[in-house]
Design a protein around this motif. Structure first.
Motif, short mmCIF file in Angstrom:
data_model
loop_
_atom_site.label_atom_id
_atom_site.label_comp_id
_atom_site.label_asym_id
_atom_site.label_seq_id
_atom_site.Cartn_x
_atom_site.Cartn_y
_atom_site.Cartn_z
N THR A 1 -8.34 -1.56 -2.80
CA THR A 1 -7.24 -0.62 -2.27
C THR A 1 -7.65 -0.71 -1.18
OG1 THR A 1 -8.13 1.26 -1.72
CG2 THR A 1 -6.50 1.60 -4.12
N GLY B 1 -7.88 5.94 -2.95
CA GLY B 1 -6.45 5.52 -3.68
C GLY B 1 -6.01 5.94 -5.03
N LYS B 2 -7.32 6.36 -5.64
CA LYS B 2 -6.78 7.55 -7.09
C LYS B 2 -5.26 7.67 -6.94
CE LYS B 2 -10.37 10.39 -7.43
NZ LYS B 2 -11.38 9.95 -6.59
N VAL C 1 -7.64 7.35 -14.37
CA VAL C 1 -7.31 6.76 -12.99
C VAL C 1 -8.64 7.37 -11.86
CG1 VAL C 1 -6.65 5.97 -10.56
CG2 VAL C 1 -4.92 6.51 -12.51
N THR D 1 -3.01 7.84 -5.02
CA THR D 1 -2.00 6.77 -4.43
C THR D 1 -1.62 5.95 -5.86
OG1 THR D 1 -2.19 7.19 -2.77
CG2 THR D 1 -1.65 5.14 -2.42
N THR D 2 -2.43 5.48 -6.60
CA THR D 2 -2.65 4.40 -7.65
C THR D 2 -1.82 5.15 -8.78
OG1 THR D 2 -4.42 3.38 -7.35
CG2 THR D 2 -3.53 3.04 -9.34
N TYR E 1 2.16 -2.59 -6.08
CA TYR E 1 2.09 -1.64 -7.14
C TYR E 1 2.95 -2.44 -8.05
CZ TYR E 1 -1.32 1.43 -5.63
OH TYR E 1 -2.19 2.40 -4.70
N VAL F 1 -9.18 -1.76 -9.20
CA VAL F 1 -8.02 -2.19 -8.28
C VAL F 1 -8.67 -1.61 -6.72
CG1 VAL F 1 -6.68 0.01 -8.95
CG2 VAL F 1 -5.79 -1.87 -7.71
N ILE G 1 -4.92 -4.05 -3.81
CA ILE G 1 -3.63 -3.17 -2.43
C ILE G 1 -3.54 -2.92 -1.24
CG2 ILE G 1 -1.94 -0.81 -2.58
CD1 ILE G 1 -2.32 -1.71 -5.43
N LEU H 1 1.38 3.19 -9.44
CA LEU H 1 1.51 2.48 -11.25
C LEU H 1 2.21 3.34 -11.60
CD1 LEU H 1 -0.17 0.31 -12.88
CD2 LEU H 1 -1.26 1.68 -13.16
N LEU I 1 0.84 -4.39 -10.23
CA LEU I 1 -0.42 -4.37 -10.53
C LEU I 1 0.07 -3.50 -11.87
CD1 LEU I 1 -3.39 -2.85 -10.85
CD2 LEU I 1 -2.19 -1.21 -9.67
N PRO J 1 -9.95 2.30 -8.64
CA PRO J 1 -9.40 2.12 -7.54
C PRO J 1 -10.55 1.50 -6.70
CG PRO J 1 -7.77 4.08 -7.84
CD PRO J 1 -9.91 3.57 -8.76
#
Ligand code: ADP
Ligand code: MG
Length: 294
Positions: free
Chosen positions: A219, A44-45, A36, A47-48, A277, A217, A248, A52, A280, A182
């Protein structure tokens, strides 16, 4: 040190494993490794990676998050106390511990994390020009599923990268099957993306020929904001089908969850952020199937 030359400096080394790596033999199913990555901070790295990872674990995958950011936000956001980081990704990359040793379970079944500490910020200097320094993580992940019982192997490794294109991110790219990017829905979203794509291209041509872009993605999307909508249109035009359909949304529950040491899916399963999420994760799995059948 500037970023592009780093990959060039690293490209003189061969694609061989470091010589002192002795892998046990036996049938091994390697995990799918996704980095990521985006050299911008706050997109949002982490968070993802957390959410995810949680969503993939919820649908039955066995997931390891590798925290490669010295800030350790993924570790904190998953409720890992600093006292439980005796062995960290720093120890792994410096060559003092196998990756398994840095792994701790999280409150989410099937979701584990290899935590990071601030030591990681000194790694680049410490490794200096050591041969094979770009492959430290790749080699550690290669040993991950060896000699473990069939239900203890990982099916996914998600690497949470730091906000820079440094040796840590290059290690992540050299270790990965694909990159998940992201991109925050803000005015400068596309700025920086071309530099990231260029780095991916350099890594592909020198360190890791199998590297691909899994997807982008979007965000922190806010449908009431015209700028958000314009950014979405621009990114979709520029990157086409590489952009996941799922976006997101900006959602306060997503930003509250880490302060409770929980993924948003655990903090509030019913909120729009959790829903996004989960969608995703479904899309990621769908793309994985398509990649496998091609
Ligand atoms: P990065 O790892 O790229 O630096 P983070 O995942 O840490 O970015 O996100 C930066 C900040 O934005 C964090 O405070 C996080 O809680 C918040 N955030 C991330 N995604 C969302 C979202 N969809 N809605 C609201 N806040 C978000
Ligand atoms: Mg982060």
């Amino acid at each position: 040190m500037s970023d592009a030359p780093l990959v060039e400096q690293l490209s003189d080394v061969t694609l061989e494993s470091t010589p002192d790596q002795k892998l046990p033999t036996g049938p091994v199913r390697p995990p799918r490794v996704l980095a990521v990555a985006n050299q911008k901070g706050g997109v949002g790295k982490t968070t993802t990676a957390i959410n995810l990872g949680t969503a993939l674990a919820a649908i039955g995958e066995r997931v390891l998050i590798v925290d490669l950011d010295p800030q350790g936000n993924a570790s904190t956001g998953l409720g890992i106390d600093r006292r439980n980081r005796n062995c960290s990704t720093y120890d792994v990359l410096i060559g003092e511990a196998p990756l398994r040793e840095a792994v701790v379970p999280t409150a989410v079944p099937r979701l584990h994390i290899a935590s990071s500490t601030m030591d990681l910020s000194g790694l680049e200097l410490e490794l200096g020009t050591t041969a094979g320094r770009a492959f430290r993580l790749r080699d550690a992940i290669a040993a991950l599923n060896h000699n473990v019982s069939p239900d203890a192997d990982y099916t996914y490794v998600l690497i949470d990268c730091p906000p820079s294109l440094n040796l840590l991110t290059v290690n992540a790219m050299a270790a990965s099957d694909a990159i998940l990017v992201p991109l925050q829905c803000e005015f400068f979203a596309l700025e920086g993306l071309s530099q990231l794509l260029q780095t991916v291209e350099q890594v592909r041509s020198t360190l890791n020929p199998n590297l691909s872009i899994h997807g982008i993605v979007l965000t922190m999307f806010d449908s009431r904001n015209n700028l958000s909508n314009q950014v979405v249109a621009d990114v979709r035009q520029f990157m086409g089908s590489k952009v996941y359909n799922t976006m997101i949304p900006r959602n306060v529950r997503i930003s509250e969850a880490p302060s409770y040491g929980k993924p948003v899916l655990v903090y509030d399963l019913k909120c729009v952020g959790s829903d996004a999420y989960l969608k995703l994760a479904t899309e990621v799995i769908q793309r994985e199937r398509e990649l496998r059948t091609h």
